[in-house]
Design an enzyme around this catalytic site. Structure first.
Site, PDB file in Angstrom:
ATOM      1  N   CYS A 104       0.833  -1.200   0.000  1.00 20.50           N
ATOM      2  CA  CYS A 104       0.000   0.000   0.000  1.00 20.50           C
ATOM      3  C   CYS A 104       0.874   1.259   0.000  1.00 20.50           C
ATOM      4  O   CYS A 104       1.767   1.399   0.832  1.00 20.50           O
ATOM      5  CB  CYS A 104      -0.919   0.009   1.213  1.00 20.50           C
ATOM      6  SG  CYS A 104      -2.007   1.449   1.286  1.00 20.50           S
ATOM      7  N   ASN A 215      -1.139  -9.692  -9.504  1.00 21.49           N
ATOM      8  CA  ASN A 215      -2.169  -8.696  -9.212  1.00 21.49           C
ATOM      9  C   ASN A 215      -1.856  -7.438 -10.012  1.00 21.49           C
ATOM     10  O   ASN A 215      -0.711  -7.136 -10.292  1.00 21.49           O
ATOM     11  CB  ASN A 215      -2.183  -8.398  -7.705  1.00 21.49           C
ATOM     12  CG  ASN A 215      -3.085  -7.238  -7.320  1.00 21.49           C
ATOM     13  OD1 ASN A 215      -2.658  -6.326  -6.622  1.00 21.49           O
ATOM     14  ND2 ASN A 215      -4.319  -7.261  -7.756  1.00 21.49           N
TER      15      ASN A 215
END
Length: 338
Positions: A104, A215
Site C-alpha cells: 500500500c 495482481n
C-alpha cells in the site's frame, strides 16, 4: 473468539483466484455478497493495522461472517512483536490465512512505516514474518509491489522473494507495478506506473517452489484463466471484481476450480442477499452499507443503470429496506423485456 483454524487446504486451493484487499471496499458485507457468487475464491479483508488491534483494542475489526470462508486477514504494521500479537488475534478469530501488507502506497501507511515502504527493508519484513509465524499455525503470506521509487525491480524483487522463501513464507501476491511513494497519489499508483508482467513471469521461472499470484490490471475472468494457463499459481483481481462481480465471479468456480455450474444467476444472488440485509437492519445497520457493494452486479446488462440509480438514490433514505432491492430488480426485468 472462534477457534484457531489450522487447516490450510481450503485457502491453498482458493489461492488460484482471490479478490484483493481494498480499503473501504472489501468489508464483511462485500465479502458475504462475493461469497454468494463464488464458493471457492479466496476473499481478503480490508487492511487492518496491528496497532489498532494491539494498542487500540479494536478487535471488532476482526468480525466476519462464517459463510465467508475461505477468508484471509490482511494486516498492516512494521513492528514484529506487535504483528505477532495481531496475527495471534487473527488466528484465534479463525481466519484461513494472515497476509502482511507490503504494497500500500498511501501517505497514512507510509507514516506508520509499513505498506509499500517495507520494500526498502526486506530484512524487517523477514523479521515480521518470522514473528507472525512463531505466533500462530495459520499460514503467513505477503502482498508486495515489484519495488518502490528508484529501486530496480529486476534486482529488488528477486532478492525480496528469495529472502521470504528462505524463511518459509511461500505464498506471495505481487502487484506488477512499482509504487512511487513521492509524487503519486494512491489512486495514481494504481494506474500510472507501468505493469511489468514479464517480470512476474520471470519470477515464476526463477522461484518454482514459491506460490506466486499476480495482481494489477487484470479486468476479466478470461485474463485470469490465461495467467493460470501460463503457469502462475494464482491471480488476484481488485477493482474489476468489485465493479463487475458477476462477470468475474459468476463462472469462476466452474472455470478456475473445476466445479459443476451452480445454476445461480445475478438475479438469484440479489434475492439471496435479502435475508442478510434483513438481519443487518435488525441489528441496527443501514441499507446502503450493504447495497453499495451490489451496484455493479448487473454491469453491462440492460437495466443496469436504473438498478444502480434505484439503489444509490434510495438506500440512504430513512426506513429503506430489502424491498428497495426488489424494486431495483424490476428495472433489470424491464430492461430484459425491452
Amino acid at each position: 473468539m472462534k477457534a484457531e483454524n489450522t487447516s490450510k487446504t481450503s485457502a491453498s486451493r482458493a489461492y488460484r483466484l482471490s479478490i484483493a484487499p481494498m480499503m473501504d471496499w472489501t468489508d464483511r458485507h462485500c465479502r458475504f455478497f462475493h461469497r454468494l457468487i463464488s464458493q471457492h475464491a479466496l476473499l481478503y479483508t480490508e487492511m487492518v493495522t496491528a496497532p489498532a488491534l494491539v494498542r487500540g483494542g479494536a478487535v471488532h475489526l476482526l468480525d466476519y461472517n462464517p459463510e465467508e470462508h475461505p477468508v484471509a486477514l490482511q494486516l498492516g504494521g512494521s513492528d514484529p512483536g506487535e504483528l505477532a500479537k495481531a496475527a495471534r488475534l487473527g488466528a484465534q478469530a479463525g481466519y484461513d490465512e494472515i497476509n502482511l501488507n507490503c504494497g500500500c502506497p498511501s501517505d497514512r501507511v507510509q507514516s506508520g512505516t509499513f505498506g509499500a515502504v517495507l520494500m526498502k527493508s526486506p530484512q524487517l519484513v523477514v523479521d515480521c514474518v518470522r514473528a507472525m509465524q512463531d505466533a500462530t499455525q495459520t499460514e503467513i503470506t505477503v502482498k508486495c509491489r515489484i519495488g518502490v521509487d528508484d529501486q530496480n525491480p529486476d534486482e529488488v524483487l528477486p532478492e525480496f522473494l528469495s529472502m521470504l522463501g528462505a524463511n518459509n513464507c511461500n505464498r506471495i501476491q505481487i502487484h506488477a507495478r512499482k509504487a512511487w511513494l513521492q509524487g503519486l497519489s494512491p489512486k495514481e499508483n494504481r494506474d500510472i506506473p507501468p505493469l511489468e508482467y514479464d517480470l512476474i513471469q520471470r519470477m515464476r521461472g526463477l522461484f518454482p517452489n514459491l506460490h506466486l499470484s499476480v495482481n494489477g490490471g487484470i479486468e476479466t475472468l478470461d485474463q485470469a484463466c490465461d495467467w493460470l494457463d501460463r503457469g502462475l499459481d494464482g491471480v488476484m483481481i481488485g477493482r474489476g471484481a468489485y465493479h463487475r462481480p458477476w462477470d468475474i465471479l459468476g463462472a469462476a468456480d466452474e472455470r478456475v476450480f473445476g466445479t459443476a455450474p451452480s445454476g445461480k444467476t445475478a438475479e438469484s444472488v440479489a434475492l439471496e442477499m435479502l435475508p442478510y440485509i434483513e438481519r443487518h437492519l435488525t441489528l441496527g445497520g443501514k441499507l446502503h452499507q450493504v447495497t453499495r457493494h451490489m451496484l455493479g452486479l448487473f454491469a453491462g446488462r440492460p437495466g443496469a443503470r436504473n438498478w444502480r440509480r434505484v439503489l444509490s438514490e434510495g438506500a440512504s433514505r430513512a426506513g429503506a429496506g430489502p424491498e428497495l432491492v426488489e424494486e431495483a430488480l424490476l428495472e433489470i426485468e424491464q430492461g430484459r423485456a425491452a
